[in-house]
Design a protein around this motif. Structure first.
Motif, PDB file in Angstrom:
ATOM      1  N   PRO A  72     -38.341 -62.414 105.650  1.00 29.67           N
ATOM      2  CA  PRO A  72     -37.831 -61.401 106.716  1.00 29.67           C
ATOM      3  C   PRO A  72     -37.648 -61.760 108.147  1.00 29.67           C
ATOM      4  O   PRO A  72     -38.291 -61.423 109.131  1.00 29.67           O
ATOM      5  CB  PRO A  72     -39.025 -60.403 106.509  1.00 29.67           C
ATOM      6  N   ARG A  73     -36.976 -62.943 108.545  1.00 30.70           N
ATOM      7  CA  ARG A  73     -36.719 -63.385 109.756  1.00 30.70           C
ATOM      8  C   ARG A  73     -35.612 -64.643 109.396  1.00 30.70           C
ATOM      9  O   ARG A  73     -35.555 -65.268 108.217  1.00 30.70           O
ATOM     10  CB  ARG A  73     -37.972 -63.890 110.357  1.00 30.70           C
ATOM     11  N   TYR A 116     -36.470 -62.748 114.992  1.00 32.63           N
ATOM     12  CA  TYR A 116     -36.945 -61.415 114.431  1.00 32.63           C
ATOM     13  C   TYR A 116     -36.051 -60.702 114.909  1.00 32.63           C
ATOM     14  O   TYR A 116     -36.086 -60.130 116.199  1.00 32.63           O
ATOM     15  CB  TYR A 116     -38.445 -61.302 114.703  1.00 32.63           C
ATOM     16  N   ASP A 118     -35.232 -57.196 114.141  1.00 33.05           N
ATOM     17  CA  ASP A 118     -35.514 -55.996 114.651  1.00 33.05           C
ATOM     18  C   ASP A 118     -36.999 -55.925 113.748  1.00 33.05           C
ATOM     19  O   ASP A 118     -37.757 -56.774 113.299  1.00 33.05           O
ATOM     20  CB  ASP A 118     -34.777 -54.806 113.907  1.00 33.05           C
ATOM     21  N   GLY A 119     -37.645 -54.542 113.924  1.00 28.69           N
ATOM     22  CA  GLY A 119     -38.924 -54.371 113.267  1.00 28.69           C
ATOM     23  C   GLY A 119     -39.188 -54.491 111.907  1.00 28.69           C
ATOM     24  O   GLY A 119     -40.187 -54.667 111.267  1.00 28.69           O
ATOM     25  N   ARG A 120     -38.062 -54.733 111.057  1.00 31.80           N
ATOM     26  CA  ARG A 120     -38.130 -55.041 109.733  1.00 31.80           C
ATOM     27  C   ARG A 120     -38.629 -56.603 109.264  1.00 31.80           C
ATOM     28  O   ARG A 120     -38.928 -56.949 108.205  1.00 31.80           O
ATOM     29  CB  ARG A 120     -36.850 -54.498 109.021  1.00 31.80           C
ATOM     30  N   ASP A 121     -38.352 -57.366 110.525  1.00 35.45           N
ATOM     31  CA  ASP A 121     -38.614 -58.705 110.470  1.00 35.45           C
ATOM     32  C   ASP A 121     -40.105 -58.965 110.879  1.00 35.45           C
ATOM     33  O   ASP A 121     -40.542 -58.124 111.701  1.00 35.45           O
ATOM     34  CB  ASP A 121     -37.696 -59.597 111.420  1.00 35.45           C
ATOM     35  N   LYS A 189     -44.528 -56.416 110.740  1.00 32.13           N
ATOM     36  CA  LYS A 189     -43.516 -55.617 110.895  1.00 32.13           C
ATOM     37  C   LYS A 189     -43.827 -54.350 111.565  1.00 32.13           C
ATOM     38  O   LYS A 189     -44.786 -53.681 111.590  1.00 32.13           O
ATOM     39  CB  LYS A 189     -42.971 -55.276 109.258  1.00 32.13           C
ATOM     40  N   SER A 190     -42.664 -53.342 111.968  1.00 30.93           N
ATOM     41  CA  SER A 190     -42.877 -52.136 112.605  1.00 30.93           C
ATOM     42  C   SER A 190     -41.826 -51.109 112.232  1.00 30.93           C
ATOM     43  O   SER A 190     -40.614 -51.679 112.083  1.00 30.93           O
ATOM     44  CB  SER A 190     -42.865 -52.480 114.080  1.00 30.93           C
ATOM     45  N   ALA A 191     -42.286 -49.967 112.021  1.00 27.91           N
ATOM     46  CA  ALA A 191     -41.407 -48.926 111.783  1.00 27.91           C
ATOM     47  C   ALA A 191     -40.801 -48.238 112.868  1.00 27.91           C
ATOM     48  O   ALA A 191     -39.746 -47.353 112.767  1.00 27.91           O
ATOM     49  CB  ALA A 191     -42.006 -47.604 111.046  1.00 27.91           C
TER      50      ALA A 191
END
Length: 208
Positions: A72-73, A116, A118-121, A189-191
């Motif tokens: 995820p990056r 990274y 966005d927050g999904r990374d 990660k962040s929503a």
């Protein structure tokens, strides 16, 4: 690749230029420590844009238990014999070497870049223990450009509080002493809506 990032009001200057190194040292447990200097790299928004466009980013897949998943990056590693993708990274590495060479006992030689988007990374808590970091004290210096993201540090033995540093816009953190083998660091990660960030990790030979 075109990615928008909101400039910090403190992130001024056209050409990326590191300031004099005057970090704040934070002692940790088990002989580990971190140095932190906010806004060390002026003009970091300019560097962020150049790296987004100029680095040949790689999307990797890794085996996790019974399946293969996307990392995820985006990644790019520069070995000690490879030219770095931007002159500003050489200037940062030279400044770090001038400051830390006596304490570290050797220069920083490689550069690993993580994008990274966005927050999904993110990256799970880990230590850089592939190679010498698993048995020797060493240093890993990270320069963050783009939007700030939390870097979380926690001791492997769970014996003290988790630390959280929001890093971006030219901030510098250096993890030293036993940090790689006695502590873990990660980017959760962040929503929430989260802007893009690139971390640039300078390491000595044989540390990954």
């Amino acid at each position: 690749m075109s990615v928008a990032v909101q400039d910090s009001l403190l992130d001024f200057g056209d050409e990326p230029t590191p300031a004099a190194l005057r970090p704040e040292r934070v002692p940790l447990t088990h002989g580990a420590w971190i140095d932190v200097q906010r806004g060390w790299l002026a003009g970091s928004a300019e560097l962020f844009g150049r790296l987004v466009e100029g680095v040949p980013w790689k999307a990797e897949r890794r085996r996790m238990y019974d399946r293969t998943v996307d990392v995820p990056r985006l990644l790019r590693f520069y070995g000690e014999d490879e030219a770095l993708p931007d002159r500003a990274l050489e200037v940062c590495r030279d400044a770090l070497n001038a400051h830390y060479l006596q304490e570290l006992g050797e220069p920083f030689r490689t550069a690993g870049l993580c994008f990274y988007r966005d927050g999904r990374d993110g990256v799970a808590p880990h230590g850089d223990t592939i190679g010498r970091g698993s048995t020797e004290d060493t240093m890993v210096a990270i320069v963050s450009v783009g939007e700030a993201r939390p870097l979380v540090l926690r001791p492997r033995d769970g014996g003290s509080a988790t630390l959280r540093y929001n890093l971006g816009h030219g901030d510098l953190i250096v993890m030293g002493g036993s940090c790689q083998r006695t502590w873990e660091h990660g980017v959760p990660k962040s929503a929430r809506p989260t802007g893009p960030r690139i971390s640039i990790q300078f390491r000595p030979r044989g540390v990954r």
